[in-house]
Write a protein that holds these residues in place. Structure first.
Motif, mmCIF file in Angstrom:
data_model
loop_
_atom_site.group_PDB
_atom_site.id
_atom_site.type_symbol
_atom_site.label_atom_id
_atom_site.label_comp_id
_atom_site.label_asym_id
_atom_site.label_seq_id
_atom_site.Cartn_x
_atom_site.Cartn_y
_atom_site.Cartn_z
ATOM 1 N N THR A 169 51.264 43.287 62.713
ATOM 2 C CA THR A 169 50.832 43.981 63.934
ATOM 3 C C THR A 169 52.019 44.255 64.852
ATOM 4 N N TRP A 170 52.879 43.243 65.028
ATOM 5 C CA TRP A 170 54.068 43.380 65.883
ATOM 6 C C TRP A 170 54.970 44.505 65.373
ATOM 7 N N GLY A 171 55.260 44.510 64.072
ATOM 8 C CA GLY A 171 56.142 45.524 63.504
ATOM 9 C C GLY A 171 55.564 46.922 63.577
ATOM 10 N N ASP A 172 54.242 47.029 63.321
ATOM 11 C CA ASP A 172 53.573 48.327 63.465
ATOM 12 C C ASP A 172 53.696 48.836 64.900
ATOM 13 N N THR A 173 53.557 47.920 65.853
ATOM 14 C CA THR A 173 53.549 48.298 67.269
ATOM 15 C C THR A 173 54.925 48.729 67.749
ATOM 16 N N VAL A 174 55.970 47.974 67.376
ATOM 17 C CA VAL A 174 57.315 48.328 67.861
ATOM 18 C C VAL A 174 57.944 49.446 67.045
ATOM 19 N N GLY A 175 57.419 49.662 65.824
ATOM 20 C CA GLY A 175 57.948 50.748 64.996
ATOM 21 C C GLY A 175 59.058 50.312 64.060
ATOM 22 N N SER A 190 51.386 39.835 74.011
ATOM 23 C CA SER A 190 51.265 41.227 74.463
ATOM 24 C C SER A 190 52.556 41.966 74.174
ATOM 25 N N ILE A 191 52.439 43.289 74.152
ATOM 26 C CA ILE A 191 53.622 44.096 73.853
ATOM 27 C C ILE A 191 53.413 45.510 74.388
ATOM 28 N N CYS A 192 54.504 46.107 74.844
ATOM 29 C CA CYS A 192 54.444 47.514 75.229
ATOM 30 C C CYS A 192 54.389 48.388 73.979
ATOM 31 N N ARG A 193 53.935 49.593 74.147
ATOM 32 C CA ARG A 193 53.941 50.565 73.057
ATOM 33 C C ARG A 193 55.132 51.490 73.281
ATOM 34 N N PRO A 194 55.795 51.944 72.198
ATOM 35 C CA PRO A 194 56.986 52.788 72.365
ATOM 36 C C PRO A 194 56.752 54.040 73.191
ATOM 37 N N ASP A 195 55.503 54.544 73.221
ATOM 38 C CA ASP A 195 55.252 55.759 73.989
ATOM 39 C C ASP A 195 54.822 55.471 75.430
ATOM 40 N N ASP A 196 54.841 54.202 75.834
ATOM 41 C CA ASP A 196 54.583 53.893 77.244
ATOM 42 C C ASP A 196 55.701 54.482 78.102
ATOM 43 N N ASP A 197 55.363 54.799 79.350
ATOM 44 C CA ASP A 197 56.393 55.361 80.225
ATOM 45 C C ASP A 197 57.409 54.280 80.606
ATOM 46 N N ALA A 198 58.578 54.729 81.039
ATOM 47 C CA ALA A 198 59.692 53.829 81.315
ATOM 48 C C ALA A 198 59.335 52.770 82.350
ATOM 49 N N ALA A 244 59.512 48.785 81.738
ATOM 50 C CA ALA A 244 60.437 47.987 82.548
ATOM 51 C C ALA A 244 59.727 46.936 83.388
ATOM 52 N N THR A 245 58.506 47.214 83.803
ATOM 53 C CA THR A 245 57.871 46.327 84.785
ATOM 54 C C THR A 245 56.728 45.489 84.225
ATOM 55 N N THR A 246 56.367 45.691 82.934
ATOM 56 C CA THR A 246 55.307 44.874 82.344
ATOM 57 C C THR A 246 55.751 44.339 80.984
ATOM 58 N N SER A 247 54.952 43.423 80.456
ATOM 59 C CA SER A 247 55.161 42.915 79.099
ATOM 60 C C SER A 247 54.106 43.472 78.161
ATOM 61 N N GLY A 248 53.572 44.636 78.527
ATOM 62 C CA GLY A 248 52.631 45.319 77.648
ATOM 63 C C GLY A 248 51.217 44.769 77.749
ATOM 64 N N ARG A 249 50.397 45.204 76.774
ATOM 65 C CA ARG A 249 49.010 44.733 76.734
ATOM 66 C C ARG A 249 48.805 43.943 75.449
ATOM 67 N N ALA A 250 47.665 43.279 75.376
ATOM 68 C CA ALA A 250 47.386 42.376 74.252
ATOM 69 C C ALA A 250 47.556 43.085 72.916
ATOM 70 N N ILE A 251 48.081 42.355 71.934
ATOM 71 C CA ILE A 251 48.158 42.925 70.593
ATOM 72 C C ILE A 251 46.740 43.091 70.056
ATOM 73 N N TYR A 311 43.245 35.410 66.800
ATOM 74 C CA TYR A 311 43.785 34.916 65.530
ATOM 75 C C TYR A 311 45.215 34.398 65.649
ATOM 76 N N ASN A 312 45.871 34.683 66.797
ATOM 77 C CA ASN A 312 47.258 34.244 66.972
ATOM 78 C C ASN A 312 47.372 32.850 67.586
ATOM 79 N N VAL A 313 46.284 32.263 68.033
ATOM 80 C CA VAL A 313 46.352 30.952 68.690
ATOM 81 C C VAL A 313 46.589 29.866 67.645
ATOM 82 N N MET A 314 47.582 29.030 67.892
ATOM 83 C CA MET A 314 47.973 27.968 66.954
ATOM 84 C C MET A 314 46.778 27.128 66.505
ATOM 85 N N GLN A 315 46.983 26.398 65.389
ATOM 86 C CA GLN A 315 45.961 25.471 64.912
ATOM 87 C C GLN A 315 45.914 24.219 65.776
#
Length: 529
Positions: A204-210, A331-339, A343-350, A379-383
């Motif tokens: 998911t991370w790799g798909d999102t960042v490209g 969470s992660i920004c999407r590459p097509d998010d505006d600058a 710069a000011t957020t850590s994106g939205r939930a994966i 599904y990302n929360v540790m065991q």
């Protein structure tokens, strides 16, 4: 990458990648090149050696070594044998490493001749480690340990069907690793994640960042950390990228390698890019191949993102947020998010994960735009934490929410702005002060390369701010100018009372500022306040 379903255990993933990417270069380190097909062969030989050494499913195997090809071979081999990978921080003292080895019950330690605090084999000599059966050097020789080549040779006569059967028995929901938290407060805790979690999260991370199979991925982040291991060589394998391991970071060597290896992917903490931007030797190198940068921390200044694009030449810069307990990503920004968003957020939930900013006492979501503790479910929360049921119950609620200990604000779109760590906040005259907000403001002052802010005790205010400033080369910021700049941009109670100009900040191996060290330094400078 083809549309075939991704296998969800590491041994199955390696076999799939060998078939999918074949002769593409999986790892390039100095003059050595390992193709994906060769990596699968190396992993199988490594797994055979662990089986021959008596490693059973669920056994713990520790790696205490810098980034290198053998680290990856060993990790894949032990996980293909069904063992649990326990990476150790390369900056640990012998007693700290021994504590983790004892608590994890590691049977085998794979290490290196020398790390930051000395020779690991010497550092452990006086430690009682009754469960540790073998010490192996991934490179080099020492009478106190077996060499990696000799260890591998021990499995060469093992029936390959036996190795294949063990690898096939490794299930997606088996524990893959136990990464210990940095332990900046209290004893480090062993975070347990499964094969399925690692692979799903970083697909998911790799798909999102490209991330692409054509990427040359310079991995400066240490392999013992999620950023270097899971977002590093594991993500590379999923996407067929070329991993370029960096054993020891040197600014000029990194820039030379970016030029010579045509590096396209360079993630890191903000401090990595700040160091490159502040280096006057940067103009001697061609960094134009850089394409993708991924960063994240409590404070990623807007100017840094702009400089990464305009000065370092990144085509794509995204900010992200995660922690070891969330398999590395929340969470992660999407590459097509505006600058501005990047710069000011850590994106939205994966995808597939819930995030909310909650009242830490009740768990109720606070209104959008208000500060709350970031809670995560999915599904990302540790065991859980290894052998620490009480700590697990304190961190994961009965209905599955992970309490991160981070303070953030979520906007109406679901984008997160990380304000600070709950524990880093200090209170001045009854007002909450978040150091990250102060750091962002001070970063905008000309001549400032890096900045860290802490709260220090002072009566009658309770606590006041103390800023540590690293100047850019050739610049000499004035303490009064720092306070004046802060006064123009911040409410009065947020303006630091003290300013120290320093040559460098204490950083941990993942590039984050070690604030307890700054607190100790402040105490020495100011006394008890």
């Amino acid at each position: 990458m083809s549309d075939t379903k991704l296998p969800l255990s590491l041994p199955a993933l390696i076999a799939w990648a060998a078939n999918e990417y074949k002769d593409q270069v999986a790892i390039k380190e100095e003059t050595r090149r390992v193709s994906y097909a060769e990596l699968a062969g190396l992993a199988q030989r490594s797994a055979a050696a662990f089986l021959a050494a008596g490693v059973n499913k669920g056994d713990r195997v520790a790696i205490w070594a810098p980034n290198m090809t053998e680290w990856i071979e060993a990790a894949i081999g032990l996980q293909s044998a069904g063992a649990v990978l326990v990476p150790l921080n390369n900056r640990l003292q012998g007693a700290e490493a021994a504590d983790i080895l004892r608590r994890s019950g590691a049977r085998i330690l794979l290490t290196y001749t020398r790390l930051e605090k000395g020779e690991p084999l010497a550092l452990l000599e006086s430690e009682s480690l009754p469960e540790l059966e073998k010490r192996i050097l991934l490179r080099g020789e020492d009478a106190r340990a077996q060499t990696w080549d000799d260890f591998l040779a021990g499995g060469d006569n093992l029936n390959r069907d036996t190795v294949a059967e063990r690898a096939a028995s490794v299930a997606p929901d088996d524990i893959a690793d136990m990464l210990f938290t940095s332990g900046t407060t209290g004893k480090p805790k062993g975070v347990l994640c499964t094969h399925r979690q690692n692979i799903q999260v970083f697909k998911t991370w790799g798909d999102t960042v490209g991330l692409r199979s054509s990427d040359n991925y310079l991995i400066i982040n240490p392999f013992f950390h999620t950023f270097g291991y899971k977002a590093g060589w594991l993500a590379s394998i999923i996407f067929g990228s070329t991993t370029l391991p960096v054993m020891a970071f040197d600014k000029e060597a990194a820039m030379a390698q970016i030029e010579s290896d045509q590096v396209t992917m360079l993630p890191g903490a903000p401090s990595l890019y700040e160091m490159l931007l502040a280096d006057p030797a940067r103009d001697n190198y061609d960094l134009s191949s850089l394409r993708l940068g991924v960063t994240g921390a409590a404070a990623v200044p807007v100017q840094l993102v702009k400089d990464m694009r305009s000065v370092l030449g990144f085509k794509t810069v995204v900010t992200a947020y995660g922690l070891t307990e969330s398999t590395g990503v929340v969470s992660i920004c999407r590459p097509d998010d505006d600058a501005e968003t990047i710069a000011t957020t850590s994106g939205r939930a994966i995808e597939g994960v819930e995030v909310k900013c909650a009242n830490p006492d009740t768990g109720a979501e606070v209104p959008r735009g208000s500060e709350g503790e970031i809670w995560v479910r999915g599904y990302n929360v540790m065991q859980g934490y290894f052998d620490m049921p009480e700590a697990t119950a304190e961190t994961i609620t009965s209905d599955g929410w992970l309490r991160t200990g981070d303070i953030g604000v979520m906007d109406e779109r679901g984008y997160l702005r990380i304000t600070d760590r709950l524990k880093d906040m200090y209170i001045m005259n009854g007002e909450n002060v978040y150091p990250a907000e102060v750091e962002k403001a001070l970063y905008g002052l000309e001549g400032v390369a890096q900045v860290a802010v802490i709260g220090v005790p002072k009566q009658p205010q309770g606590e006041v701010g103390m800023a540590f400033i690293v100047p850019k080369p050739g610049s000499d910021p004035d303490k009064d100018a720092v306070i004046e700049h802060a006064s123009r941009h911040l409410a009065r109670y947020k303006v630091p009372m003290y300013v120290e100009i320093v040559d460098s900040l204490p950083l941990n191996a993942s590039g984050k500022v070690v604030k307890p060290e700054l607190k100790a330094k402040a105490k020495a400078i100011l006394g008890n306040g």
